[in-house]
Design a protein around this motif. Structure first.
Motif, PDB file in Angstrom:
ATOM      1  N   ALA A 129       5.510  11.810  11.999  1.00  0.00           N
ATOM      2  CA  ALA A 129       5.156  12.031  10.594  1.00  0.00           C
ATOM      3  C   ALA A 129       6.320  11.661   9.678  1.00  0.00           C
ATOM      4  N   ASP A 130       5.977  11.187   8.499  1.00  0.00           N
ATOM      5  CA  ASP A 130       6.927  10.880   7.430  1.00  0.00           C
ATOM      6  C   ASP A 130       7.795   9.649   7.707  1.00  0.00           C
ATOM      7  N   GLN A 131       7.447   8.870   8.743  1.00  0.00           N
ATOM      8  CA  GLN A 131       8.161   7.618   8.981  1.00  0.00           C
ATOM      9  C   GLN A 131       7.353   6.463   8.393  1.00  0.00           C
ATOM     10  N   ASN A 132       7.998   5.634   7.608  1.00  0.00           N
ATOM     11  CA  ASN A 132       7.315   4.521   6.954  1.00  0.00           C
ATOM     12  C   ASN A 132       6.949   3.433   7.956  1.00  0.00           C
ATOM     13  N   ILE A 133       5.816   2.803   7.705  1.00  0.00           N
ATOM     14  CA  ILE A 133       5.317   1.715   8.558  1.00  0.00           C
ATOM     15  C   ILE A 133       4.984   0.538   7.643  1.00  0.00           C
ATOM     16  N   THR A 134       5.524  -0.633   7.964  1.00  0.00           N
ATOM     17  CA  THR A 134       5.319  -1.813   7.142  1.00  0.00           C
ATOM     18  C   THR A 134       4.715  -2.929   7.973  1.00  0.00           C
ATOM     19  N   ILE A 135       3.536  -3.402   7.574  1.00  0.00           N
ATOM     20  CA  ILE A 135       2.871  -4.523   8.242  1.00  0.00           C
ATOM     21  C   ILE A 135       3.195  -5.787   7.442  1.00  0.00           C
ATOM     22  N   VAL A 136       3.702  -6.793   8.121  1.00  0.00           N
ATOM     23  CA  VAL A 136       4.163  -8.007   7.447  1.00  0.00           C
ATOM     24  C   VAL A 136       3.341  -9.206   7.912  1.00  0.00           C
ATOM     25  N   CYS A 137       2.711  -9.874   6.957  1.00  0.00           N
ATOM     26  CA  CYS A 137       1.972 -11.106   7.216  1.00  0.00           C
ATOM     27  C   CYS A 137       2.717 -12.289   6.608  1.00  0.00           C
ATOM     28  N   ALA A 138       2.393 -13.466   7.086  1.00  0.00           N
ATOM     29  CA  ALA A 138       2.880 -14.667   6.414  1.00  0.00           C
ATOM     30  C   ALA A 138       2.027 -14.928   5.176  1.00  0.00           C
ATOM     31  N   ARG A 139       2.607 -15.603   4.219  1.00  0.00           N
ATOM     32  CA  ARG A 139       1.802 -16.086   3.097  1.00  0.00           C
ATOM     33  C   ARG A 139       1.184 -17.418   3.505  1.00  0.00           C
ATOM     34  N   LEU A 140      -0.104 -17.579   3.264  1.00  0.00           N
ATOM     35  CA  LEU A 140      -0.792 -18.811   3.615  1.00  0.00           C
ATOM     36  C   LEU A 140      -0.150 -19.980   2.858  1.00  0.00           C
ATOM     37  N   ILE A 171      -6.577  -6.485   8.258  1.00  0.00           N
ATOM     38  CA  ILE A 171      -7.571  -5.460   7.936  1.00  0.00           C
ATOM     39  C   ILE A 171      -7.823  -4.565   9.151  1.00  0.00           C
ATOM     40  N   GLU A 172      -7.962  -5.174  10.314  1.00  0.00           N
ATOM     41  CA  GLU A 172      -8.192  -4.411  11.544  1.00  0.00           C
ATOM     42  C   GLU A 172      -7.047  -3.438  11.800  1.00  0.00           C
ATOM     43  N   LEU A 173      -5.810  -3.924  11.690  1.00  0.00           N
ATOM     44  CA  LEU A 173      -4.662  -3.103  12.062  1.00  0.00           C
ATOM     45  C   LEU A 173      -4.321  -2.077  10.995  1.00  0.00           C
ATOM     46  N   PHE A 174      -4.412  -2.446   9.733  1.00  0.00           N
ATOM     47  CA  PHE A 174      -4.067  -1.514   8.660  1.00  0.00           C
ATOM     48  C   PHE A 174      -4.970  -0.282   8.712  1.00  0.00           C
ATOM     49  N   GLY A 175      -6.265  -0.496   8.886  1.00  0.00           N
ATOM     50  CA  GLY A 175      -7.188   0.635   8.953  1.00  0.00           C
ATOM     51  C   GLY A 175      -6.900   1.530  10.140  1.00  0.00           C
ATOM     52  N   HIS A 176      -6.581   0.920  11.286  1.00  0.00           N
ATOM     53  CA  HIS A 176      -6.321   1.718  12.486  1.00  0.00           C
ATOM     54  C   HIS A 176      -5.034   2.533  12.336  1.00  0.00           C
ATOM     55  N   ILE A 177      -3.970   1.904  11.857  1.00  0.00           N
ATOM     56  CA  ILE A 177      -2.707   2.618  11.714  1.00  0.00           C
ATOM     57  C   ILE A 177      -2.824   3.731  10.681  1.00  0.00           C
ATOM     58  N   ARG A 178      -3.540   3.487   9.609  1.00  0.00           N
ATOM     59  CA  ARG A 178      -3.746   4.530   8.600  1.00  0.00           C
ATOM     60  C   ARG A 178      -4.488   5.724   9.185  1.00  0.00           C
ATOM     61  N   SER A 179      -5.497   5.451  10.009  1.00  0.00           N
ATOM     62  CA  SER A 179      -6.268   6.562  10.584  1.00  0.00           C
ATOM     63  C   SER A 179      -5.441   7.353  11.586  1.00  0.00           C
ATOM     64  N   ARG A 180      -4.545   6.694  12.295  1.00  0.00           N
ATOM     65  CA  ARG A 180      -3.703   7.368  13.275  1.00  0.00           C
ATOM     66  C   ARG A 180      -2.527   8.103  12.630  1.00  0.00           C
ATOM     67  N   ASN A 181      -2.157   7.698  11.435  1.00  0.00           N
ATOM     68  CA  ASN A 181      -0.964   8.256  10.786  1.00  0.00           C
ATOM     69  C   ASN A 181      -1.279   8.660   9.344  1.00  0.00           C
ATOM     70  N   PRO A 182      -2.154   9.647   9.155  1.00  0.00           N
ATOM     71  CA  PRO A 182      -2.597   9.997   7.801  1.00  0.00           C
ATOM     72  C   PRO A 182      -1.494  10.539   6.908  1.00  0.00           C
ATOM     73  N   GLU A 183      -0.410  11.047   7.481  1.00  0.00           N
ATOM     74  CA  GLU A 183       0.678  11.614   6.678  1.00  0.00           C
ATOM     75  C   GLU A 183       1.798  10.614   6.420  1.00  0.00           C
ATOM     76  N   ASN A 184       1.660   9.398   6.934  1.00  0.00           N
ATOM     77  CA  ASN A 184       2.716   8.399   6.800  1.00  0.00           C
ATOM     78  C   ASN A 184       2.419   7.437   5.663  1.00  0.00           C
ATOM     79  N   ASN A 185       3.474   6.832   5.140  1.00  0.00           N
ATOM     80  CA  ASN A 185       3.336   5.767   4.159  1.00  0.00           C
ATOM     81  C   ASN A 185       3.179   4.450   4.906  1.00  0.00           C
ATOM     82  N   VAL A 186       1.973   3.869   4.840  1.00  0.00           N
ATOM     83  CA  VAL A 186       1.685   2.612   5.521  1.00  0.00           C
ATOM     84  C   VAL A 186       1.426   1.551   4.448  1.00  0.00           C
ATOM     85  N   LYS A 187       2.190   0.483   4.471  1.00  0.00           N
ATOM     86  CA  LYS A 187       2.020  -0.575   3.472  1.00  0.00           C
ATOM     87  C   LYS A 187       1.933  -1.926   4.178  1.00  0.00           C
ATOM     88  N   PHE A 188       1.403  -2.903   3.465  1.00  0.00           N
ATOM     89  CA  PHE A 188       1.440  -4.265   3.988  1.00  0.00           C
ATOM     90  C   PHE A 188       1.895  -5.199   2.881  1.00  0.00           C
TER      91      PHE A 188
END
Length: 355
Positions: A129-140, A171-188
């Motif tokens: 809990a309370d650990q930030n998670i950042t998903i990084v994509c390339a820009r097209l 979209i697949e991963l962001f939704g899953h990580i958010r559901s598993r970590n509701p108290e965390n700050n998840v950004k992309f």
């Protein structure tokens, strides 16, 4: 690595996650679960609540954990007028295997297993809990979005997600990580939007070295016998090059004579972050988009994630670093989720098996 939590809070967290996120669209309530687990003699809602209470948890008896495992082993538990626990002898072979895996996990948590640090966890996408998670994509790249008005910031129709590479994987991963970590700050964000502080969060990198500069930076800083050979304009489709013991092998995608993709190659890599040893970095990569999505879905697809997670736990133990290159068959234009428990799907694994 994160500290191991005490067992009963870990079990309480998992039981609540099963109810809320196994089939989130079903919206299973504690009252429905109490009815299903109790059968002719419904349990009290307060009892279900006590089993899910991470502050002052009460561990369910073994027979209740068996009922949990049976119920959440099959979506057929939702069929009919009310949620129900099917008789074990009515489960298919696949459902029975899923039940056995889940029951083993719940018993392990009840007896003191707790949460294992990410990298060999009961759920690899569950962080403290309370650990930030950042998903990084390339820009097209511009050449691929120049004709899209939705990708033009000057257009009234602008949608930022159209500028992202691998949006389906995101979209697949962001939704899953958010559901598993509701108290965390998840950004992309895209790799060019990454702030300095983002580098020291848990990093999840989507896409390869040709588009995603952060993936390239990380791979250059870690000891991994896998390199990505980028695709080239002269019909060379690249691949993942493995160099071990003086030998090298290139794992390539397969295309037909018309350049239709028949099989992509996916690479999943987890390690201690080179930017913060108390955080992790995860790379989900493919030679094409369907490979990247396959690397993600291996541990998010409800039909495969538990068996693949169990395989990772058995294969690599508590190792912080591991890598799996796998096939992603493409059928009817759709990439299929790789089953890591099948030997023919695993092209390369690193390091050697734990223990």
């Amino acid at each position: 690595m994160s500290p191991v939590q005490s067992p009963r809070p870990a079990l309480a967290h998992r039981l609540r996650a099963l109810r809320e996120t196994q089939w989130p669209e079903a919206g299973i309530t504690q009252a429905q679960l109490a009815q299903a687990l109790g059968g002719a003699r419904p349990l009290s809602i307060s009892l279900i609540s006590s089993w899910e209470n991470t502050d002052k948890p009460v561990a369910p008896p073994n027979r209740r954990l068996e009922a949990y495992a049976t119920l959440f082993a099959t979506r057929r538990s939702l069929d009919g007028a009310a949620l129900r626990v099917l008789p074990v002898d009515q489960l298919t072979d696949e459902e029975r295997a899923r039940r056995d895996e889940l029951l083993q996990e719940l018993m392990w948590l009840r007896e003191g297993g707790g949460f294992v640090p990410p990298g060999s966890a009961t759920d690899i996408w569950t962080f403290d809990a309370d650990q930030n998670i950042t998903i990084v994509c390339a820009r097209l790249p511009e050449k691929y979005r120049a004709h899209l008005s939705y990708a033009d910031p000057d257009s009234a129709d602008f949608v930022s997600l159209y500028t992202y590479a691998d949006p389906d994987a995101l979209i697949e991963l962001f939704g899953h990580i958010r559901s598993r970590n509701p108290e965390n700050n998840v950004k992309f964000c895209t790799s060019d939007e990454l702030a300095a502080d983002d580098y020291t969060s848990h990093l999840v990198l989507l896409g390869g070295v040709d588009f995603n500069s952060v993936t390239r930076t990380v791979i250059e800083r870690v000891k991994l016998p896998v390199q990505q050979v980028p695709r080239k304009a002269d019909a060379e489709h690249g691949g993942f090059l493995v160099e071990e013991n003086g030998d090298s092998k290139l794992f390539e995608p397969k295309l037909d004579s018309r350049e239709h993709l028949l099989e992509d190659v996916a690479h999943f890599y987890r390690d201690e972050s080179p930017f913060n040893r108390k955080r992790t970095v995860t790379v989900c990569n493919g030679m094409y988009g369907r490979g990247t999505l396959g690397a993600v879905r291996a541990l998010t697809d409800v039909r495969f994630r538990d068996r693949n997670t169990a395989y990772v736990r058995e294969r690599f133990g508590d190792l912080e670093s591991f890598s799996i290159i796998s096939r992603v068959p493409v059928v009817g234009g759709q990439g299929l989720t790789p089953d890591w428990t099948l030997e023919e799907n695993r092209l390369h694994e690193w390091p050697e098996a734990a223990g």
